[in-house]
Design a protein around this motif. Structure first.
Motif, PDB file in Angstrom:
ATOM      1  N   ARG A  59       0.909  -1.100   0.029  1.00  0.00           N
ATOM      2  CA  ARG A  59      -0.191  -0.023  -0.040  1.00  0.00           C
ATOM      3  C   ARG A  59       0.809   1.317   0.049  1.00  0.00           C
ATOM      4  NH1 ARG A  59      -1.659   1.201   4.852  1.00  0.00           N
ATOM      5  NH2 ARG A  59      -1.961  -0.707   5.414  1.00  0.00           N
ATOM      6  N   ARG A  60       1.928   1.307   0.824  1.00  0.00           N
ATOM      7  CA  ARG A  60       2.806   2.396   0.903  1.00  0.00           C
ATOM      8  C   ARG A  60       3.402   2.580  -0.305  1.00  0.00           C
ATOM      9  NH1 ARG A  60       6.648   2.891   5.890  1.00  0.00           N
ATOM     10  NH2 ARG A  60       7.848   1.058   4.852  1.00  0.00           N
ATOM     11  N   LEU A  61       3.902   1.570  -0.949  1.00  0.00           N
ATOM     12  CA  LEU A  61       4.693   1.560  -2.115  1.00  0.00           C
ATOM     13  C   LEU A  61       3.769   2.343  -3.366  1.00  0.00           C
ATOM     14  CD1 LEU A  61       7.006   0.734  -4.249  1.00  0.00           C
ATOM     15  CD2 LEU A  61       6.055  -1.321  -4.575  1.00  0.00           C
ATOM     16  N   THR A  93      10.524  14.647  15.335  1.00  0.00           N
ATOM     17  CA  THR A  93       9.830  14.233  14.069  1.00  0.00           C
ATOM     18  C   THR A  93       9.822  12.521  14.058  1.00  0.00           C
ATOM     19  OG1 THR A  93      11.856  14.546  12.603  1.00  0.00           O
ATOM     20  CG2 THR A  93       9.882  16.224  12.669  1.00  0.00           C
ATOM     21  N   GLU A  94      10.915  12.047  13.933  1.00  0.00           N
ATOM     22  CA  GLU A  94      11.125  10.542  13.778  1.00  0.00           C
ATOM     23  C   GLU A  94      12.660  10.485  13.646  1.00  0.00           C
ATOM     24  OE1 GLU A  94       9.844   8.784  10.245  1.00  0.00           O
ATOM     25  OE2 GLU A  94      10.459  10.628   9.024  1.00  0.00           O
ATOM     26  N   GLY A  95      13.078   9.093  13.792  1.00  0.00           N
ATOM     27  CA  GLY A  95      14.393   8.506  13.697  1.00  0.00           C
ATOM     28  C   GLY A  95      14.748   8.607  12.261  1.00  0.00           C
ATOM     29  N   SER A  96      16.064   8.366  12.097  1.00  0.00           N
ATOM     30  CA  SER A  96      16.792   8.444  10.745  1.00  0.00           C
ATOM     31  C   SER A  96      16.158   7.265   9.965  1.00  0.00           C
ATOM     32  CB  SER A  96      18.166   8.351  10.814  1.00  0.00           C
ATOM     33  OG  SER A  96      18.646   7.082  11.060  1.00  0.00           O
ATOM     34  N   SER A  97      15.708   5.913  10.613  1.00  0.00           N
ATOM     35  CA  SER A  97      14.940   5.172   9.814  1.00  0.00           C
ATOM     36  C   SER A  97      14.025   4.364  10.819  1.00  0.00           C
ATOM     37  CB  SER A  97      15.917   4.195   9.212  1.00  0.00           C
ATOM     38  OG  SER A  97      16.973   3.671  10.126  1.00  0.00           O
ATOM     39  N   SER A  98      13.281   5.155  11.687  1.00  0.00           N
ATOM     40  CA  SER A  98      12.292   4.648  12.416  1.00  0.00           C
ATOM     41  C   SER A  98      11.386   5.624  13.072  1.00  0.00           C
ATOM     42  CB  SER A  98      13.106   3.848  13.467  1.00  0.00           C
ATOM     43  OG  SER A  98      14.002   4.899  14.322  1.00  0.00           O
ATOM     44  N   ASN A  99      10.360   5.104  13.263  1.00  0.00           N
ATOM     45  CA  ASN A  99       9.443   6.123  14.308  1.00  0.00           C
ATOM     46  C   ASN A  99       9.725   6.269  15.728  1.00  0.00           C
ATOM     47  OD1 ASN A  99       7.117   4.900  11.696  1.00  0.00           O
ATOM     48  ND2 ASN A  99       7.468   7.113  12.151  1.00  0.00           N
ATOM     49  N   ILE A 113       6.850  10.584   1.844  1.00  0.00           N
ATOM     50  CA  ILE A 113       7.230   9.814   0.603  1.00  0.00           C
ATOM     51  C   ILE A 113       8.540   8.784   0.967  1.00  0.00           C
ATOM     52  CG2 ILE A 113       7.769   9.732  -1.787  1.00  0.00           C
ATOM     53  CD1 ILE A 113       5.975  12.550  -2.092  1.00  0.00           C
ATOM     54  N   LYS A 114       8.424   7.605   0.543  1.00  0.00           N
ATOM     55  CA  LYS A 114       9.501   6.722   1.105  1.00  0.00           C
ATOM     56  C   LYS A 114      10.570   6.802  -0.222  1.00  0.00           C
ATOM     57  CE  LYS A 114      10.898   2.401   3.046  1.00  0.00           C
ATOM     58  NZ  LYS A 114      11.579   2.770   4.320  1.00  0.00           N
ATOM     59  N   SER A 115      11.071   8.113  -0.247  1.00  0.00           N
ATOM     60  CA  SER A 115      11.925   8.232  -1.564  1.00  0.00           C
ATOM     61  C   SER A 115      13.562   7.865  -1.121  1.00  0.00           C
ATOM     62  CB  SER A 115      12.011   9.722  -1.608  1.00  0.00           C
ATOM     63  OG  SER A 115      13.285  10.282  -1.907  1.00  0.00           O
ATOM     64  N   THR A 122      10.147   2.092  16.333  1.00  0.00           N
ATOM     65  CA  THR A 122       9.534   1.084  15.663  1.00  0.00           C
ATOM     66  C   THR A 122      10.197   1.185  14.115  1.00  0.00           C
ATOM     67  OG1 THR A 122       7.681   2.402  15.116  1.00  0.00           O
ATOM     68  CG2 THR A 122       7.458   0.809  16.860  1.00  0.00           C
ATOM     69  N   SER A 123      10.335   0.111  13.439  1.00  0.00           N
ATOM     70  CA  SER A 123      10.572  -0.040  12.055  1.00  0.00           C
ATOM     71  C   SER A 123      10.466  -1.575  11.662  1.00  0.00           C
ATOM     72  CB  SER A 123      11.952   0.692  11.881  1.00  0.00           C
ATOM     73  OG  SER A 123      12.932  -0.376  12.121  1.00  0.00           O
ATOM     74  N   SER A 124      10.485  -1.668  10.380  1.00  0.00           N
ATOM     75  CA  SER A 124      10.422  -3.074   9.929  1.00  0.00           C
ATOM     76  C   SER A 124      11.885  -3.892  10.451  1.00  0.00           C
ATOM     77  CB  SER A 124      10.567  -3.195   8.353  1.00  0.00           C
ATOM     78  OG  SER A 124       9.367  -2.318   7.707  1.00  0.00           O
ATOM     79  N   MET A 125      12.705  -3.221  10.491  1.00  0.00           N
ATOM     80  CA  MET A 125      14.038  -4.012  10.937  1.00  0.00           C
ATOM     81  C   MET A 125      14.068  -3.940  12.408  1.00  0.00           C
ATOM     82  SD  MET A 125      15.635  -5.118   8.467  1.00  0.00           S
ATOM     83  CE  MET A 125      13.972  -5.469   7.970  1.00  0.00           C
ATOM     84  N   GLY A 141       5.099   7.326   7.329  1.00  0.00           N
ATOM     85  CA  GLY A 141       4.092   6.741   7.785  1.00  0.00           C
ATOM     86  C   GLY A 141       4.655   5.185   8.193  1.00  0.00           C
ATOM     87  N   GLY A 142       4.976   4.829   9.130  1.00  0.00           N
ATOM     88  CA  GLY A 142       5.692   3.543   9.458  1.00  0.00           C
ATOM     89  C   GLY A 142       4.588   2.181   9.370  1.00  0.00           C
ATOM     90  N   ILE A 143       5.007   1.202   8.581  1.00  0.00           N
ATOM     91  CA  ILE A 143       3.996   0.071   8.621  1.00  0.00           C
ATOM     92  C   ILE A 143       3.972  -0.501  10.076  1.00  0.00           C
ATOM     93  CG2 ILE A 143       3.567  -1.949   7.623  1.00  0.00           C
ATOM     94  CD1 ILE A 143       3.277   0.452   5.747  1.00  0.00           C
ATOM     95  N   THR A 144       5.101  -0.371  10.666  1.00  0.00           N
ATOM     96  CA  THR A 144       5.066  -0.954  11.874  1.00  0.00           C
ATOM     97  C   THR A 144       4.577  -0.029  12.994  1.00  0.00           C
ATOM     98  OG1 THR A 144       7.617  -1.690  11.342  1.00  0.00           O
ATOM     99  CG2 THR A 144       6.811  -1.887  13.802  1.00  0.00           C
ATOM    100  N   ARG A 145       4.435   1.199  12.799  1.00  0.00           N
ATOM    101  CA  ARG A 145       3.813   1.977  13.645  1.00  0.00           C
ATOM    102  C   ARG A 145       2.341   1.848  13.385  1.00  0.00           C
ATOM    103  NH1 ARG A 145       0.814   6.373  12.335  1.00  0.00           N
ATOM    104  NH2 ARG A 145       0.968   8.460  13.863  1.00  0.00           N
TER     105      ARG A 145
END
Ligand code: PLP
Length: 283
Positions: free
Chosen positions: A51-53, A180-186, A147-149, A244-247, A207-211
């Motif tokens: 969905r995010r992609l 705001t958020e982490g460099s690669s996490s919420n 946007i996940k650019s 939180t993040s996927s990783m 908008g993190g999917i893990t979030r």
């Protein structure tokens, strides 16, 4: 066993995989990406990442290289060919290859690259058991962080600062002193009175999917949640903090800059949500 990558329709040895020098991802960072965690050979939270992609591609008006059903097959095939049980699968889609010109070229065909690799799940688990340190620094990113650019310069600079400070992650802070958020996490805190708090969705954060999943898990536990901004000061006085993040799934924070959080040990709510996440996310 040699690694395999998927590049524009072909499965190729990773060490021979390449893209054209005039790929706009290379020249302009004109592309988007997604990362799925792989646990037990399965993609976690698959639908959310699809969905995010679609959203990221739509916002940048980049054509999807294939439909979701086909993409799902290719992602799983890359995981399978690389024999990844615990790891990640990385997907990058760029606007494509064309003579360098800022404006969108006509009739361009999107480029797609997919790779997969194992990660040390035991090391991630150890970090989560022990808790991690974060530093805070100014958010220097553009105005469309939703946007996940693939354009990640401020994020990598922030992460490098964290590494140089012996920290695990960098929390970025807006002009009003709010995280705001982490460099690669919420970023999350549990306030002194037990309210789970994370910044609300806007162009300021991804908008993190893990979030999203953690919010659902918190609701299932009937935890009081507030989606709002919080300052660095409030975070330092919080009962708990985590990312939180996927990783990282849900990883407790035990230090923000020089301030110890939750008595320097992982917080109860963070640990409970991590456990819930692991039980719920496999698709
Ligand atoms: C800037 C940023 N925020 C948040 C996240 C967390 O997103 P997700 O939970 O979908 O991995 C990421 C993940 O890479 C990220 O790069």
């Amino acid at each position: 066993m040699s690694r395999i990558a998927y590049v524009n329709g072909s499965y190729v040895p990773h060490n021979q995989a390449s893209v054209h020098i005039e790929d706009r991802g290379y020249q302009f960072a004109d592309g988007v990406y997604e990362v799925w965690a792989v646990r037990d050979g399965k993609l976690l939270d698959s639908a959310g990442h699809f969905r995010r992609l679609a959203r990221s591609l739509g916002e940048l008006r980049i054509a999807a290289p294939m439909n979701d059903a086909a993409l799902s097959i290719v992602l799983r095939e890359v995981v399978r060919q690389n024999r990844v049980r615990d790891g990640l699968v990385y997907l990058q889609v760029t606007r494509g290859v064309a003579p360098r010109d800022h404006a969108f070229p006509k009739d361009i065909v999107s480029s797609i690259v997919i790779t997969s690799k194992p990660v040390n799940a035991a090391a991630a688990e150890r970090a989560a058991q022990k808790g991690v340190a974060v530093i805070t620094l100014a958010d220097q990113r553009w105005a469309r962080c939703d946007i996940k650019s693939v354009s990640l310069l401020p994020n990598i600079l922030a992460k490098q600062s964290a590494v140089e400070a012996n920290a695990y992650e960098a929390w970025m802070v807006d002009g009003k002193g709010r995280v705001t958020e982490g460099s690669s996490s919420n970023a999350w805190i549990v306030t002194k009175d037990g309210v789970l708090t994370t910044r609300s969705l806007s162009n300021d954060i991804l908008g993190g999917i893990t979030r999203e999943r953690v919010l659902a898990l918190a609701a299932a536990r009937q935890i009081k949640v507030e989606e709002r901004s919080f300052s660095v000061e409030e975070a330092k006085q919080a009962k708990e903090a985590f990312i939180t993040s996927s990783m990282n799934l849900v990883t407790p924070i035990t230090k923000i800059d020089t301030t110890s959080i939750a008595g320097g040990t992982p917080g109860e709510m963070a640990c409970a949500l991590r456990k819930d996440y692991l039980q719920s996310a496999a698709t």
